[in-house]
Design a protein around this motif. Structure first.
Motif, PDB file in Angstrom:
ATOM      1  N   UNK A  20       0.984 -25.576  46.495  1.00 48.93           N
ATOM      2  CA  UNK A  20       1.963 -25.735  45.426  1.00 48.93           C
ATOM      3  C   UNK A  20       1.974 -24.448  44.613  1.00 48.93           C
ATOM      4  N   UNK A  21       3.104 -23.780  44.616  1.00 53.11           N
ATOM      5  CA  UNK A  21       3.229 -22.520  43.885  1.00 53.11           C
ATOM      6  C   UNK A  21       3.576 -22.765  42.423  1.00 53.11           C
ATOM      7  N   UNK A  22       4.478 -23.711  42.181  1.00 48.55           N
ATOM      8  CA  UNK A  22       4.970 -23.985  40.837  1.00 48.55           C
ATOM      9  C   UNK A  22       5.171 -25.483  40.698  1.00 48.55           C
ATOM     10  N   UNK A  23       4.882 -26.005  39.502  1.00 48.88           N
ATOM     11  CA  UNK A  23       5.155 -27.409  39.195  1.00 48.88           C
ATOM     12  C   UNK A  23       5.717 -27.441  37.780  1.00 48.88           C
ATOM     13  N   UNK A  24       6.974 -27.919  37.660  1.00 48.79           N
ATOM     14  CA  UNK A  24       7.643 -27.917  36.351  1.00 48.79           C
ATOM     15  C   UNK A  24       8.499 -29.156  36.164  1.00 48.79           C
ATOM     16  N   UNK A  25       8.631 -29.532  34.892  1.00 48.08           N
ATOM     17  CA  UNK A  25       9.618 -30.547  34.517  1.00 48.08           C
ATOM     18  C   UNK A  25      10.924 -29.798  34.313  1.00 48.08           C
ATOM     19  N   UNK A  26      12.008 -30.377  34.812  1.00 50.42           N
ATOM     20  CA  UNK A  26      13.310 -29.729  34.709  1.00 50.42           C
ATOM     21  C   UNK A  26      14.240 -30.421  33.733  1.00 50.42           C
ATOM     22  N   UNK A  27      15.385 -29.842  33.589  1.00 46.90           N
ATOM     23  CA  UNK A  27      16.463 -30.347  32.749  1.00 46.90           C
ATOM     24  C   UNK A  27      16.801 -31.791  33.136  1.00 46.90           C
ATOM     25  N   UNK A  28      17.322 -32.593  32.201  1.00 43.15           N
ATOM     26  CA  UNK A  28      17.738 -33.952  32.561  1.00 43.15           C
ATOM     27  C   UNK A  28      18.813 -33.997  33.658  1.00 43.15           C
ATOM     28  N   UNK A  29      19.643 -32.982  33.744  1.00 45.79           N
ATOM     29  CA  UNK A  29      20.644 -32.917  34.814  1.00 45.79           C
ATOM     30  C   UNK A  29      19.972 -32.350  36.064  1.00 45.79           C
ATOM     31  N   UNK A  81      15.864 -22.369  40.876  1.00 47.50           N
ATOM     32  CA  UNK A  81      16.238 -21.347  41.850  1.00 47.50           C
ATOM     33  C   UNK A  81      16.491 -19.990  41.195  1.00 47.50           C
ATOM     34  N   UNK A  82      16.841 -19.984  39.913  1.00 47.58           N
ATOM     35  CA  UNK A  82      16.996 -18.709  39.200  1.00 47.58           C
ATOM     36  C   UNK A  82      15.639 -18.047  38.995  1.00 47.58           C
ATOM     37  N   UNK A  83      14.582 -18.847  38.927  1.00 49.54           N
ATOM     38  CA  UNK A  83      13.243 -18.312  38.669  1.00 49.54           C
ATOM     39  C   UNK A  83      12.396 -18.154  39.936  1.00 49.54           C
ATOM     40  N   UNK A  84      12.661 -18.965  40.961  1.00 52.60           N
ATOM     41  CA  UNK A  84      11.831 -18.978  42.159  1.00 52.60           C
ATOM     42  C   UNK A  84      12.705 -19.036  43.401  1.00 52.60           C
TER      43      UNK A  84
END
Length: 155
Positions: free
Chosen positions: A79-88, A97-100
């Motif tokens: 696992x390279x990255x684990x993040x909570x994203x925007x509600x949409x 995808x803009x960051x990774x």
């Protein structure tokens, strides 16, 4: 194997689904190709939640993300990255995808009773990203409502 040779899979998981099923699908994918995973759990607002607090699902998404990350690591997945994203979900995917960089999207959503059509999430994600989309319908891990602070992490 060099990092650039790995398949980079953006895993987008609904916070209401069973995390074990998501990890099982990731394991199947890693058995086919050497892969690194980018985990994103949108703070998805289901049903009428959109009319209330737009951040209401953030604690639920955080809880799911912690569970997914732990289960992936326990399964030996990278696992390279684990993040909570925007509600949409579309915005969460675009931000990720803009960051990774990713080569594929694994879209893990709740089972539906309606057949897919050109306006469903998988089609919209493909249209926006141009990436191959693999949609997996996963049984719900929750039957409704938000997670409660005292609820144990899903296993």
């Amino acid at each position: 194997m060099a990092v650039e040779e790995l398949t980079r899979i953006l895993v987008v998981a609904d916070w209401t689904i069973d995390a074990r099923d998501v990890v099982a699908e990731c394991r199947r994918r890693a058995e086919r190709d050497a892969a690194v995973f980018i985990l994103i759990v949108p703070a998805w607002l289901h049903g009428l939640d959109w009319a209330g607090d737009p951040r209401a699902a953030v604690p639920c998404a955080q809880r799911q993300l912690l569970t997914l990350a732990r289960l992936c690591l326990d399964a030996g997945l990278c696992v390279e990255v684990a993040r909570v994203g925007d509600p949409s979900p579309i915005s969460a995917i675009g931000d990720a995808l803009a960051a990774y960089a990713a080569t594929d999207v694994l879209l893990c959503t709740r089972e539906r009773h309606m057949p897919s059509h050109p306006l469903d999430l998988a089609h919209r994600v493909h249209r926006v990203t141009g990436l191959p989309i693999h949609r997996v319908a996963v049984k719900a891990g929750r039957t409704g409502g938000h997670c409660l602070p005292e609820e144990p992490l899903a296993a």
